[in-house]
Structures are given as C-alpha cells and as structure tokens.
Design a protein around this motif. Sequence first.
Motif, PDB file in Angstrom:
ATOM      1  N   GLY A  29       0.773  -1.208   0.037  1.00  0.00           N
ATOM      2  CA  GLY A  29       0.191   0.047  -0.093  1.00  0.00           C
ATOM      3  C   GLY A  29       0.786   1.176   0.029  1.00  0.00           C
ATOM      4  N   ILE A  30       0.294   2.276   0.686  1.00  0.00           N
ATOM      5  CA  ILE A  30       1.018   3.741   0.437  1.00  0.00           C
ATOM      6  C   ILE A  30       0.646   4.243   1.981  1.00  0.00           C
ATOM      7  CG2 ILE A  30       0.705   4.110  -1.961  1.00  0.00           C
ATOM      8  CD1 ILE A  30      -1.839   5.667  -1.125  1.00  0.00           C
ATOM      9  N   GLY A  31       1.453   5.243   2.156  1.00  0.00           N
ATOM     10  CA  GLY A  31       1.490   6.175   3.398  1.00  0.00           C
ATOM     11  C   GLY A  31       2.501   7.203   3.568  1.00  0.00           C
ATOM     12  N   ARG A  32       2.328   7.840   4.611  1.00  0.00           N
ATOM     13  CA  ARG A  32       3.086   8.999   4.754  1.00  0.00           C
ATOM     14  C   ARG A  32       3.606   9.155   5.962  1.00  0.00           C
ATOM     15  NH1 ARG A  32       3.375  13.921   2.015  1.00  0.00           N
ATOM     16  NH2 ARG A  32       1.765  13.373   0.701  1.00  0.00           N
ATOM     17  N   TRP A  33       5.040   9.744   5.997  1.00  0.00           N
ATOM     18  CA  TRP A  33       5.725  10.194   7.395  1.00  0.00           C
ATOM     19  C   TRP A  33       4.892  11.474   8.023  1.00  0.00           C
ATOM     20  CZ3 TRP A  33       9.659   7.875  10.187  1.00  0.00           C
ATOM     21  CH2 TRP A  33      10.160   6.682   9.421  1.00  0.00           C
ATOM     22  N   SER A  34       4.859  11.550   9.177  1.00  0.00           N
ATOM     23  CA  SER A  34       4.345  12.640   9.897  1.00  0.00           C
ATOM     24  C   SER A  34       4.999  13.783   9.446  1.00  0.00           C
ATOM     25  CB  SER A  34       4.440  12.510  11.447  1.00  0.00           C
ATOM     26  OG  SER A  34       3.922  13.544  12.188  1.00  0.00           O
TER      27      SER A  34
END
Length: 151
Positions: free
Chosen positions: A87-92
């Motif tokens: 999947g996909i994500g993002r760092w804070s």
Amino acid sequence: MVSWTLASWRLLAVLLALAFALSPVAARANGATFPGQWQQVASGTDACETCWVEIRRNGPVLKVTGKGGWFAVVHLGRVGGDHSAEGIGRWSEVGNSHYRGQPFDIRIALVDKHLYMDMSVKMDDGSTRAVRAIFDKRRSEKSARRVMVKS
C-alpha cells in the motif's frame, strides 16, 4: 494547526478510496496474523530495541502505524497471497525525521512468524530511499508481559 497541502488531500482521498474499494481477506500465515504490535528485531540501518509497528484491521484493509511517526494503509494479497500486503503511506509532518512529510510505498510480508517490511520513501529531490526492517510479534508480547509483572 496542521496545514493541509494538495498532496496531503490527494493521499487522504486515495487512502479512503482504498478503504472502501477493497474486499476483505484473511490475514494469516504460518500461524501468525498481521494485527497486533510487532517489535523490531533487525533493520537495514541501525538496530532499534524500542522501535515497533502496530497493525490494526479496519474493514477490508490494514492500517500500519510506526513508532517513528508514520502510517500506511495496505491491501492484503496483491502479491504473494494472504501472507503479504502492499500500500501507501506518509511520514508525519511533525518531528525532526529526515523523512518528515514524505510519501512512501510499503510492502509487508509474514514469513516464519516474522513481519518483513520494505518501504520506498520518495524524497523531495526525486530520489528514493529504502527503509527495511524485520519485526517479531512474540518478542513484543513477551516484553508487554514483563512490564506488567514489574509494575
């Protein structure tokens, strides 16, 4: 107050679309399941005794949250059956990580009761950085029991 960029809104839209569009699948492999807290036991960079990821099932998808300030939404079984997810994500945006605010692609897999993670972080300069780690659920559960006994 957090300011949302166009990229943040796009990521949120994609994550929500994934959550509604994907069908539910079992998350079991070799007696281990994805949901729960996993303690890091090895990494491609520095070993981190206090690093962990938590995986929660949210309908048809898994939400993966890392101690380092990142989150991802993954779909089970695209490659490798029900013992892998991508999947996909993002760092804070908050904190001092050099990955702060960066999007990434992520793949996780269960192999011999270990969780293997491979993350490709897209940097502002166009380069891609790899973050790889191995996690053990049993070690994490033992640590939690030890803390409860000491209390």
